[in-house]
Structures are given as structure tokens and as C-alpha cells.
Design an enzyme around this catalytic site. Structure first.
Site, PDB file in Angstrom:
ATOM      1  N   VAL A  78       0.856  -1.193   0.000  1.00 56.63           N
ATOM      2  CA  VAL A  78       0.000   0.000   0.000  1.00 56.63           C
ATOM      3  C   VAL A  78       0.887   1.237   0.000  1.00 56.63           C
ATOM      4  O   VAL A  78       1.784   1.366   0.838  1.00 56.63           O
ATOM      5  CB  VAL A  78      -0.926   0.026   1.239  1.00 56.63           C
ATOM      6  CG1 VAL A  78      -1.696   1.348   1.311  1.00 56.63           C
ATOM      7  CG2 VAL A  78      -1.906  -1.141   1.195  1.00 56.63           C
ATOM      8  N   SER A 123       4.535   4.091   2.941  1.00 56.08           N
ATOM      9  CA  SER A 123       3.996   2.862   2.359  1.00 56.08           C
ATOM     10  C   SER A 123       4.218   1.710   3.333  1.00 56.08           C
ATOM     11  O   SER A 123       4.875   1.879   4.369  1.00 56.08           O
ATOM     12  CB  SER A 123       4.685   2.550   1.026  1.00 56.08           C
ATOM     13  OG  SER A 123       6.076   2.408   1.216  1.00 56.08           O
ATOM     14  N   LYS A 124       3.675   0.583   3.040  1.00 56.10           N
ATOM     15  CA  LYS A 124       3.936  -0.622   3.830  1.00 56.10           C
ATOM     16  C   LYS A 124       3.582  -1.819   2.972  1.00 56.10           C
ATOM     17  O   LYS A 124       2.764  -1.716   2.051  1.00 56.10           O
ATOM     18  CB  LYS A 124       3.059  -0.625   5.097  1.00 56.10           C
ATOM     19  CG  LYS A 124       3.648  -1.393   6.248  1.00 56.10           C
ATOM     20  CD  LYS A 124       4.754  -0.612   6.934  1.00 56.10           C
ATOM     21  CE  LYS A 124       5.396  -1.378   8.059  1.00 56.10           C
ATOM     22  NZ  LYS A 124       6.307  -0.516   8.835  1.00 56.10           N
ATOM     23  N   GLY A 125       4.177  -2.968   3.295  1.00 51.24           N
ATOM     24  CA  GLY A 125       3.859  -4.177   2.547  1.00 51.24           C
ATOM     25  C   GLY A 125       3.866  -5.373   3.459  1.00 51.24           C
ATOM     26  O   GLY A 125       4.371  -5.306   4.586  1.00 51.24           O
ATOM     27  N   ASP A 164      10.841  -5.141   8.260  1.00 51.15           N
ATOM     28  CA  ASP A 164       9.829  -4.935   9.300  1.00 51.15           C
ATOM     29  C   ASP A 164       9.710  -6.271  10.032  1.00 51.15           C
ATOM     30  O   ASP A 164      10.659  -7.076   9.995  1.00 51.15           O
ATOM     31  CB  ASP A 164       8.510  -4.471   8.651  1.00 51.15           C
ATOM     32  CG  ASP A 164       7.540  -3.896   9.670  1.00 51.15           C
ATOM     33  OD1 ASP A 164       7.817  -2.817  10.208  1.00 51.15           O
ATOM     34  OD2 ASP A 164       6.501  -4.524   9.949  1.00 51.15           O
TER      35      ASP A 164
END
Ligand code: NAD
Length: 434
Positions: A78, A123-125, A164
Site C-alpha cells: 500500500v 507505504s507498507k507491505g 519490518d
């Protein structure tokens, strides 16, 4: 989009959707965003823009397991907001990954980068998988296939991942390699948190803990507490907690309690942090350490101390234990350690809070330095990295305090005000492309 400010409370409440449920820690984050937006009298049009993720990607990640069987995992990426620069955010491998969680974490990254004023969006995934049941070779196949599935969004100018939960520098090396093979040339700046040998930054490993130490020192100065002898308790003895404890000890504070998932240690005269780090290197966990009293996990949070550094998990300071906390300063090394209800109690008690999006932003700040060094092809010594980190953390701390005083809000809301104001300013200047 209008640029005039007008009260937006009514609209904000009507517009609020239910993409995150009440118990979700990230819902608490969004409600703080709402409150800060109201205090800023954010234009309703801009409010709508800032609460909507720019891009949400769902991909299938098929791989061959070592057994030869095919398994298909689900991955997300995202990009929440890229108005200030390329999106920046980690990738987690975990069974609990959901699109809603990834959305919220991507929003969080947007505000964090804006608080420290680095030119990144958020963002992050994530990939839904259980790394504990996967071999290294399987993890490599998932990482590479996921990378190729989202490759159109990735890039030093568009979206830059980092480690992460359950991902590490080895995986960042695989992402860098996969991306570079597609591009037909080496692109180190496509990820941060890489091994130093392949374009990682000196000082990155220590950066989050160092940032915690710097803002704690600034808060002690601000509230007129001494450094020497001030007692600290640290929950979590991993990357953030152990480095924060070490650097605070080196500064002159006395670390009286630390914990990890195996147990908790207490010594009112001060623990020896280097010795504990050595112990964890050899034995993995703190529980068998003999040189201190053993206390319970919960007691670490409520032990007699001046500074508390929650650096492990989300939602550990709640309405159940907030009243028992004795620390005068809380420095949030972890993301989301305090619930919204606990925030209210801590505010009533007069606790000085250094909120997560400021306190643990040292990590993303040095990730930014890594990206800058990769793009410039010129690498800094560790002293330069630390000095520049110091400048950014001190300045950001002062900006948050100034906003708290101006708007008469707590430091958490003040940090969101700083962030939202910066992202909104960029949108106003850029205008609406149609
Ligand atoms: P880590 O995996 O290195 O360490 C986590 C530590 O917490 C371990 O010592 C673990 O044993 C301990 N822990 C787990 N459950 C516990 C419990 N119930 N009680 C006490 N301790 C417990 O992770 P990390 O990188 O240090 O990250 C910690 C927190 O900081 C997370 O919230 C992470 O999102 C946040 N954070 C990390 C960075 C970074 O650069 N590493 C940057 C920003 C935010």
C-alpha cells in the site's frame, strides 16, 4: 480543492469509515489523526485526500515448497501518500497481515516521515505467511516472487521498502538483487536496511535506539530533570530496546529494569547493559541471567523509575495499567505501545510523552541517509551519520513541543499536527491534477 480553512468536525465524523475496528491499535492512530486534523481546521477536501491511501496492491505469490508442492501466498503493498517524495515503508512476513493493517501502517509511515521532515511519503507491505515454518530457500523464493509481483511500484523514485516484522537485511539483499536483475543494472537505492557491504548505511542498526536516547535527553532537559542518576526501565531488549538502554547508560542514566519475551530483570542500583547484550548474544534470552532480580513482565512497566521506554509490542500501556505507571517520561520506542484510553490517563497524571512517530523515527531517518548515500554513490562515516541524525531528532523534538504549546494539546496530537500540516502544505502547493 479549496485552500481556505474552515471547521471540518461535522464532515470528518460523517465521513469516518469503519476500515479498522475499535480494538485495532491502528484505529487508535486514525482517531488521533482525526483529532489533530480538527485542531488544524484542515480543509474538508484535503481531509478526504489525506485519509485515503493512494494505491493498494494485492498479489498472489506462488512458490515451490522444498517438498516440490506448490503453495500460493497473498501479498500486499500500500502506498498511502507520496506527495512529499517516494513512498517509504517496511515489508512484514506474518500470519496476521491484513490489507487494513497494511493500509494503517502505511499511513503511519507517512506521518512519521513528515514529523522528521524527510522527503518521503509512506507505504507498507506484507505477505501472509509463517516464517517459522519456512526454510531459508522458501523465504528467498517468496521474497523474490513478491518483489517481481510489485516491481512496477518499486524504485528509488517511487517506493523504497525496508525490513519490518520477520524480515531482515538478508531479504533486503534479495529484493535489491531481484529488482536489479529486472532493470539490468544494479540499483542499491531501491531498498534500505541492506547489509553495509552492499550499500547499507553505517549507524542504521543503532539508529532507532539512538533516536530514543536523543529525544529522551531533550525531554529531560525540557522538564528540568537531571541526566545522571535518572532511572530508566526498558520493555523489549531487541534492536531498539537494547541499543536505547546501552546509549542511555552511556549518557549517564541508570537502567534499573529491562525485559524480553523470556522474562524481566531488575536492579535498583543499575543493570550492566553491555553484559546483558553479551548474555543475549550467547543465550538468546535474558531469562537465565543471574546478576539481577527477576520480576514479572507487567512489573517492568510499573516499576519505580523516571523514564519508561516501551520498545517491544503494541498496546502494552492500557487503561488497566496506566494509573500504576511511575515514570514521569515515556519514550515510545515501539510503534503503538499506548492505547488512546491510556493516553488520557497519562495526560491527567502529567506524564511527559514522547510519541512513537517522533521517538522511533531515528530508524527511518537513517534509512533516508542510506538512500541518499546510495543515490550519491558516496558513503559517510558513522560519526557523520550520527551527527546528522542528532540534528534532525533535536529539531523535530523542538518542533513537536512548539506545536504542543501553540495548540495546547499533548505531544502525541502535536506530532500529528506537525505531520499533517506538512503533508497538507505539499498538497496545497501542488494543487489537484485532473
Ligand atoms: P526486535 O525483534 O529486535 O526486538 C523485540 C524485543 O521485544 C525482543 O527482545 C523480544 O524478546 C521482546 N519482546 C517480545 N514480547 C515481549 C513481551 N511480551 N515483553 C517484553 N519483551 C517482549 O524488534 P525491534 O526492531 O527492536 O522493534 C521493537 C519495536 O520497535 C516494534 O514495535 C517495532 O515496530 C518498533 N520499531 C523498530 C524500528 C527499528 O529500526 N528496528 C524502527 C521503528 C520502530
Amino acid at each position: 480543492m479549496s485552500t481556505t480553512s474552515r471547521p471540518s468536525q461535522l464532515l470528518i465524523r460523517q465521513e469516518k469509515d469503519t476500515f479498522l475496528n475499535e480494538e485495532n491499535p491502528f484505529e487508535a492512530m486514525m482517531s488521533r489523526f482525526d483529532y489533530a486534523a480538527q485542531r488544524l481546521s484542515l480543509d474538508p477536501g484535503l481531509y478526504k485526500v489525506l485519509r485515503s491511501p493512494e494505491k493498494q496492491i494485492i498479489v498472489s505469490v506462488p512458490i515451490h515448497r522444498d517438498s516440490g508442492e506448490v503453495e500460493v501466498y497473498t501479498g500486499y503493498r500500500v502506498l498511502y501518500n507520496t506527495s512529499r517524495g517516494p513512498a517509504k515503508g517496511g515489508i512484514r512476513f506474518d500470519m496476521n497481515v491484513t490489507l487494513d493493517e497494511v493500509k494503517a501502517l502505511a499511513a503511519w509511515m507517512t506521518w512519521k516521515c513528515a514529523v522528521v521532515n524527510i522527503p518521503f511519503g509512506g507505504s507498507k507491505g506484507g505477505v501472509i505467511c509463517d516464517p517459522a515454518t519456512l526454510s531459508n530457500a522458501e523465504l528467498e523464493r517468496i521474497t523474490r516472487r513478491y518483489t517481481s509481483a510489485i516491481i512496477e511500484t518499486l524504485g528509488p523514485d517511487s517506493d523504497v521498502p525496508a525490513p519490518d516484522v520477520n524480515t531482515n537485511e538478508r531479504m533486503m539483499a534479495w529484493i535489491m538483487d531481484t529488482y536489479s536483475m529486472h532493470k539490468r543494472h544494479t540499483v542499491t537505492a531501491v531498498v534500505t536496511g541492506k547489509p553495509v557491504e552492499m550499500g547499507g548505511s553505517l549507524g542504521r542498526r543503532e539508529a532507532t535506539g539512538r533516536g530514543c536516547m536523543i529525544v529522551t535527553r531533550e525531554m529531560l532537559k525540557k522538564v528540568g530533570m537531571p541526566i545522571i542518576g535518572t532511572r530508566v526501565a526498558v520493555q523489549g531488549f531487541g534492536n531498539v530496546g537494547s541499543i536505547a538502554a546501552q546509549l542511555m547508560e552511556e549518557l549517564g542514566l541508570t537502567v534499573v529494569a529491562v525485559s524480553d519475551k523470556s522474562g524481566a530483570l531488575y536492579n535498583p542500583k543499575g543493570l550492566r547493559i553491555k553484559e546483558l547484550q553479551q548474555h543475549v548474544k550467547q543465550h538468546r534470552f535474558l531469562s537465565e541471567y543471574k546478576g539481577a532480580d527477576h520480576i514479572t513482565h507487567d512489573e517492568v512497566l510499573t516499576v519505580d523509575c523516571d523514564v519508561l521506554v516501551p520498545a517491544a509490542l503494541e498496546n502494552v500501556i492500557t487503561s488497566h495499567n496506566a494509573r500504576d505507571i511511575k515514570a514521569r517520561i515515556i519514550c515510545e520506542g515501539a510503534n503503538g505501545p499506548t492505547t488512546a484510553n491510556a493516553d488520557k490517563i497519562l495526560e491527567e497524571k502529567g506524564v511527559f510523552l514522547i510519541p512513537d512517530i517522533l521517538a522511533n523515527a531515528g530508524g527511518v531517518t537513517v534509512s533516508y541517509f542510506e538512500w541518499v548515500q546510495d543515490r550519491g554513490g558516496y558513503f559517510w562515516d558513522e560519526e557523520t551519520v550520527n551527527r546528522r541524525l542528532e540534528t534532525i531528532m533535536v529539531r523535530s523534538f523542538q518542533e513537536v513541543i512548539a506545536k504542543a504549546e501553540k495548540y495546547k494539546v499533548n505531544t502525541r496530537i502535536a506530532s500529528y499536527i506537525v505531520a499533517i500540516d506538512r503533508v497538507a502544505a505539499m498538497h496545497r502547493l501542488r494543487g489537484m491534477y485532473a
